[in-house]
Design a protein around this motif. Sequence first.
Motif, PDB file in Angstrom:
ATOM      1  N   ASP A 136     -42.559 -29.842   5.809  1.00 22.46           N
ATOM      2  CA  ASP A 136     -42.421 -30.254   7.206  1.00 22.46           C
ATOM      3  C   ASP A 136     -43.463 -29.560   8.075  1.00 22.46           C
ATOM      4  OD1 ASP A 136     -40.155 -31.536   6.294  1.00 22.46           O
ATOM      5  OD2 ASP A 136     -38.816 -30.690   7.794  1.00 22.46           O
ATOM      6  N   SER A 180     -42.744 -35.042   8.088  1.00 20.98           N
ATOM      7  CA  SER A 180     -42.218 -34.592   6.805  1.00 20.98           C
ATOM      8  C   SER A 180     -42.559 -35.601   5.720  1.00 20.98           C
ATOM      9  CB  SER A 180     -40.688 -34.438   6.905  1.00 20.98           C
ATOM     10  OG  SER A 180     -40.140 -34.024   5.677  1.00 20.98           O
ATOM     11  N   TYR A 218     -36.378 -36.762   7.537  1.00 20.36           N
ATOM     12  CA  TYR A 218     -36.793 -35.669   8.423  1.00 20.36           C
ATOM     13  C   TYR A 218     -38.112 -35.944   9.146  1.00 20.36           C
ATOM     14  CZ  TYR A 218     -33.087 -33.131   6.113  1.00 20.36           C
ATOM     15  OH  TYR A 218     -31.861 -32.750   5.626  1.00 20.36           O
ATOM     16  N   ASP A 219     -38.606 -37.161   9.096  1.00 14.79           N
ATOM     17  CA  ASP A 219     -39.826 -37.554   9.786  1.00 14.79           C
ATOM     18  C   ASP A 219     -39.428 -38.275  11.080  1.00 14.79           C
ATOM     19  OD1 ASP A 219     -42.758 -37.705   9.643  1.00 14.79           O
ATOM     20  OD2 ASP A 219     -42.397 -39.875   9.634  1.00 14.79           O
ATOM     21  N   ARG A 232     -39.785 -30.448  -0.197  1.00  9.64           N
ATOM     22  CA  ARG A 232     -39.942 -31.032   1.133  1.00  9.64           C
ATOM     23  C   ARG A 232     -40.916 -30.182   1.936  1.00  9.64           C
ATOM     24  NH1 ARG A 232     -35.151 -30.630   5.066  1.00  9.64           N
ATOM     25  NH2 ARG A 232     -36.488 -30.176   6.816  1.00  9.64           N
TER      26      ARG A 232
END
Length: 92
Positions: free
Chosen positions: A42, A73, A78-79, A40
């Motif tokens: 970010d 992200s 998580y975006d 991931r």
Amino acid sequence: MLTQILPWDMKLRVTGNVQRRTYASQGAYDNAGVQVGAERLDSRSALNVQVHIPVRALGCTVGLAYDHIRNSSNDAYYDYTNNAFTLHLSYP
């Protein structure tokens, strides 16, 4: 951080930051749960703007604040973008 004294003893404060993070132990997934990346990634930016206004007649200070957070992200969960407005009252 930038702090500016304004007329009538008001204070303006602006802060911001940018962060990049790699989560090597977490994969990135889309909304359907399909893995789209082995790790991931970010990128987060934040902005905070505050104004403090003294109210001498009441012996207090009124504060107004705005917060903006943008987290980009490659993992859909998580975006996000977050905006918040707050009003607070403080007595010495």
